[in-house]
Design a protein around this motif. Structure first.
Motif, PDB file in Angstrom:
ATOM      1  N   LYS B 102      23.546  36.677  33.404  1.00 14.72           N
ATOM      2  CA  LYS B 102      23.737  36.817  31.956  1.00 14.72           C
ATOM      3  C   LYS B 102      22.650  37.721  31.379  1.00 14.72           C
ATOM      4  N   THR B 135      34.517  37.635  46.779  1.00 12.75           N
ATOM      5  CA  THR B 135      35.949  37.626  46.488  1.00 12.75           C
ATOM      6  C   THR B 135      36.150  37.674  44.980  1.00 12.75           C
ATOM      7  N   PRO B 136      37.354  38.098  44.538  1.00 13.32           N
ATOM      8  CA  PRO B 136      37.613  38.139  43.092  1.00 13.32           C
ATOM      9  C   PRO B 136      37.346  36.815  42.396  1.00 13.32           C
ATOM     10  N   ILE B 139      33.669  36.426  41.837  1.00 12.47           N
ATOM     11  CA  ILE B 139      33.164  37.337  40.802  1.00 12.47           C
ATOM     12  C   ILE B 139      33.564  36.836  39.425  1.00 12.47           C
ATOM     13  N   ARG B 140      34.802  36.376  39.311  1.00  9.89           N
ATOM     14  CA  ARG B 140      35.264  35.853  38.018  1.00  9.89           C
ATOM     15  C   ARG B 140      34.385  34.704  37.561  1.00  9.89           C
ATOM     16  N   PHE B 143      30.798  35.965  36.389  1.00  5.96           N
ATOM     17  CA  PHE B 143      30.722  36.718  35.138  1.00  5.96           C
ATOM     18  C   PHE B 143      31.612  36.152  34.053  1.00  5.96           C
ATOM     19  N   HIS B 144      32.244  35.032  34.341  1.00  3.80           N
ATOM     20  CA  HIS B 144      33.119  34.363  33.362  1.00  3.80           C
ATOM     21  C   HIS B 144      34.262  35.269  32.922  1.00  3.80           C
ATOM     22  N   LEU B 145      34.961  35.823  33.892  1.00  2.00           N
ATOM     23  CA  LEU B 145      36.086  36.692  33.552  1.00  2.00           C
ATOM     24  C   LEU B 145      37.371  35.873  33.563  1.00  2.00           C
ATOM     25  N   PRO B 146      38.260  36.146  32.639  1.00  2.48           N
ATOM     26  CA  PRO B 146      39.515  35.382  32.626  1.00  2.48           C
ATOM     27  C   PRO B 146      40.447  35.868  33.719  1.00  2.48           C
ATOM     28  N   ASP B 148      43.650  36.656  34.059  1.00  5.37           N
ATOM     29  CA  ASP B 148      44.821  36.797  33.200  1.00  5.37           C
ATOM     30  C   ASP B 148      45.821  37.851  33.644  1.00  5.37           C
ATOM     31  N   LEU B 149      45.824  38.146  34.908  1.00  3.23           N
ATOM     32  CA  LEU B 149      46.831  39.108  35.373  1.00  3.23           C
ATOM     33  C   LEU B 149      48.094  38.361  35.760  1.00  3.23           C
ATOM     34  N   THR B 150      49.180  38.662  35.085  1.00  3.26           N
ATOM     35  CA  THR B 150      50.436  38.011  35.462  1.00  3.26           C
ATOM     36  C   THR B 150      51.081  38.810  36.582  1.00  3.26           C
ATOM     37  N   GLU B 153      52.392  42.000  35.290  1.00  5.91           N
ATOM     38  CA  GLU B 153      51.342  42.950  34.964  1.00  5.91           C
ATOM     39  C   GLU B 153      50.935  43.774  36.171  1.00  5.91           C
ATOM     40  N   LYS B 154      51.018  43.106  37.313  1.00  7.01           N
ATOM     41  CA  LYS B 154      50.592  43.817  38.499  1.00  7.01           C
ATOM     42  C   LYS B 154      51.564  44.927  38.857  1.00  7.01           C
TER      43      LYS B 154
END
Lengths: 416, 360
Positions: B102, B135-136, B139-140, B143-146, B148-150, B153-154
């Protein structure tokens, strides 16, 4: 209470590019599956590096490995969006020639500044003509390639750094390449064929390093050249008649290097320089030269004479390294008095470090050491390392006797 | 006594300070040589004359919080001293970036807004080291990433910010994929295929990224897609020829179809070997694809010709490679079914321009 805030995604674009460029390509592309925001962040990275580290393909089968690599590179290039400033391809599994052609064509449409291509296996890869239309190229590095530019090639006008290893070029191609890249500052050549005369015409050249088999090196218009390393890997044919007639090679070699600071004459190049008339002194001195490293055969009269003449013309040397090439035991010409005439003249007012290695205690070697010790008033350290299976007490006794101009000088004898 | 006092005071007075206002409004004095290490502060002080008094303090950008500023000052204070060796500096840097992610992100942002490039380089590298090899999911989490890929979307086409025909081609292929997905949803009796398509599209994007982690399933689905592509392109051949004569703008896809369409033998031999029997394939009308093509392309004739030439160049180059490539591509699908490249296929290929392969 620390709320779970995403702080990385909002960093400015150039910073993210920098972070992603620092990752191996595989990790960088994987960020596309992190979140919606990150889907295309990787596609702007300006550096693409495909080497064995970044792209590890754990496959036993050569062909499968190669196909995977080709597929990966095709994917990345297609999905990439933005300028590609640096492209490096150096993979163990890389073979397929037509694929590389295709990628170079793609890059030639952009503004690539750095291009590195290393072909680890197989015969020389013939570079496609579109490589020679890289307008913005600043750094070019090639391993195991064949260069045949189109006749309309006018040089890389922005090229500053050129590194060629295991390459094949025609003589004319080489000369044109060097002379037409007017901004060239650094040139490295290692193991080449197709040309034998190194004519270096480069007004901005500062660093030059060559190691290979050639007939001659000549400099033209190289007033900014400060670092030169020349290593001739094969012995030159000893033409007695030629050596008497031709003008002093040493002089013609150095006359175009007025500002040289660091010089290395390695392997057989000193012999090459010796194949001409050798004066006792040169008309000029090279006042900027502060480091010199010579591979010398102390049993060869001519080489000793050339080295002696050369050293006398460099009054501001700070460090000298002399490495014996002891492969020729047979004595060629009279070897006494070569180094002994100019003692106690403080010829090297700045000399602080001397390294002598690969010697066996012959007269000429010891004379050389005596000459250096007596002419360096500020000498701090001299290390002497004999060749394997040589040296011993006799040599140490001699070394001990030599008078030293510098009261601070240490003479260190190292085990072979 | 007073002389001693003066001696003590004098050196203090010699040092000059710059007034800086941090984002929380507080104003403080910072030693000049330390603060000037930051290009942004330097600019403000020299070009705008700020920082000489409390009233015109240099006001720091929003992204520089007081805590971050004090960290940056520590960095500047150490590095602005000229006498330090490279080793010392490196060692300081290594210790300096040891902080939680952070703060590292905040520090990077702050350093960037102050244009302090060495610190930006240092923190960027540190962040890269954190991301590398994870791995993703990991990492998420860091870094607190959402997430949110449907699935849809891909499949989303890449934003067409360049006019690159290659990007357009990829978009067309993705558009086709999306249409297939919709078709699938309509047909109730092919639910199994539906799942298959979803898997395939996600895997398709990630399979090359994941490199050697291919499971059998992914591999075969990838091949299935490849074979499917080829078959689809063959399908458009008949209708294509008709449209070709109408001086339709040629593009990479249609010229490919053209090449393939001309070669009937190839079609039949491939048809035999590629035993994909998806019902949905038949339903998928070739004309739909051409609608996409019509809409997408506004390539001017000069570019079109260039693309044509380029494709032909590739075709020629690959001509000799084609039989081997087919063999390779087909052999990758070995686990599903054994395939043989018929001799007819080889002979027939040589006669006409071959189809450039899609590395997919």
């Amino acid at each position: 209470m620390d709320t779970e805030v995403d702080r990385i995604s909002s960093l400015p674009g150039n910073v993210l590019d920098q972070i992603l460029s620092d990752l191996p390509i595989r990790d960088a592309v994987r960020t596309s599956s992190l979140s919606r925001n990150w889907r295309y962040k990787w596609s702007h990275i300006p550096h693409l590096v495909f080497d064995t580290q970044c792209v590890s393909i754990p496959s036993e089968d050569q062909t499968v490995g190669k196909n995977k690599l080709v597929s990966i590179i095709d994917h990345v290039l297609l999905l990439h969006n933005g300028p590609i400033y640096k492209f490096k391809l150096s993979h163990r599994d890389l073979l397929g020639v037509s694929d590389i052609d295709r990628w170079i064509l793609h890059l030639s449409r952009g503004s690539t500044k750095e291009f590195v291509l290393e072909i680890w296996k197989g015969q020389r890869y013939k570079l496609p003509s579109c490589l020679f239309s890289f307008e913005n190229l600043i750094h070019l590095e090639l391993l195991n390639c064949l260069l045949k530019p189109p006749s309309a090639f006018k040089g890389f006008r922005s090229l500053k750094s050129l590194h060629l290893q295991s390459v094949t070029l025609a003589q004319e191609v080489f000369e044109n390449l060097i002379s037409r890249c007017a901004l060239l500052e650094r040139l490295t050549l290692m193991n080449f064929d197709g040309f034998t005369h190194l004519k270096i015409n480069a007004p901005n050249l500062q660093f030059f390093d060559v190691g290979g088999v050639f007939d001659d090196v000549s400099f033209e218009n190289t007033l900014l050249l400060t670092q030169v390393t020349i290593a001739l890997y094969e012995k030159v044919k000893n033409d007695q008649n030629m050596s008497r007639r031709s003008s002093c090679k040493l002089l013609s070699f150095f006359v175009n290097l007025p500002r040289i600071r660091r010089l290395k004459i390695h392997n057989y190049f000193l012999k090459n320089l010796a194949l001409s008339k050798i004066p006792s002194t040169l008309p000029k001195s090279w006042v900027d030269l502060n480091y010199i490293s010579i591979h010398i055969n102390f049993n060869d009269f001519e080489e000793n004479a050339v080295a002696f003449c050369l050293l006398k013309s460099c009054p501001n040397l700070q460090e000298i390294e002399m490495l014996g090439r002891p492969e020729e035991k047979a004595v060629v010409g009279p070897l006494t008095g070569l180094w002994g005439d100019d003692n106690w003249k403080s010829l090297f007012g700045q000399l602080r470090q001397v390294k002598i290695a690969g010697i066996s205690g012959t007269r000429s070697e010891l004379d050389c050491i005596k000459f250096l010790l007596s002419n360096s008033p500020v000498l701090e350290q001299m290390t002497v390392r004999p060749a394997p299976n040589e040296g011993g007490l006799e040599m140490v006794k001699e070394l001990l006797r030599f008078r030293r101009a510098s009261t601070r000088a240490e003479v260190i004898y190292m085990e072979p | 006594m007073s002389e001693v006092d003066m001696a003590v005071i004098k050196p203090e007075m010699m040092k000059s300070y710059i007034w800086i206002q941090t984002s929380d409004g507080a104003i403080q004095q910072v030693e000049q040589e330390v603060a000037m290490f930051c290009p942004m502060i330097c600019q403000e002080a020299i070009h705008k004359g700020m920082g000489s008094s409390k009233n015109c303090a240099v006001s720091l950008p929003q992204r520089v919080s007081p805590a971050m500023f004090s960290l940056i000052l520590d960095y500047c204070r150490f590095h602005q001293v000229p006498g330090r060796s490279n080793k010392e500096r490196k060692s300081f840097d290594e210790k300096f970036v040891r902080m939680d992610t952070k703060r590292l992100c905040e520090l990077t942002s702050a350093a960037d807004s102050l244009q302090l490039k060495p610190l930006v380089d240092l923190t960027s590298r540190a962040l890269a080291r954190i991301i590398e090899g994870k791995t993703p999911e990991e990492i998420r989490e860091i870094f607190h990433l959402p997430d949110d890929l449907t699935e849809e979307e891909k499949l989303e086409p890449l934003k067409n910010t360049t006019d690159d025909p290659r990007i357009r081609l990829l978009n067309r292929l993705y558009a086709k994929k999306r249409k297939e997905l919709k078709e699938r949803e309509k047909l109730k009796d092919v639910e199994a295929e539906e799942d298959h398509v979803d898997d395939r599209s996600v895997d398709d994007l990630l399979s090359f990224i994941n490199g050697g982690e291919d499971s059998k399933g992914i591999k075969t689905s990838k091949n299935k897609k490849k074979h499917r592509k080829r078959k689809d392109l063959q399908k458009c051949a008949p209708s294509n020829e008709a449209i070709e004569t109408h001086k339709k703008e040629s593009n990479t896809v249609s010229s490919l179809c053209h090449n393939v369409g001309v070669d009937q033998k190839l079609k039949s031999s491939l048809g035999e070997t590629l035993k994909l029997q998806d019902a949905a394939d038949e339903v998928f009308a070739p004309t739909v694809e051409f609608d996409d093509v019509d809409n997408d392309d506004e390539i001017d004739p000069a570019l079109k010709e260039e693309i044509d030439r380029e494709v032909e160049d590739f075709a020629r180059i690959l001509n000799s490679d084609w039989p081997e490539r087919m063999q390779e591509l087909l052999s990758l699908g070995q686990e599903r079914r054994p395939t043989h490249l018929s001799v007819n296929g080889n002979g027939a290929l040589k006669g006409h321009g071959s189809m450039p392969s899609f590395p997919l």
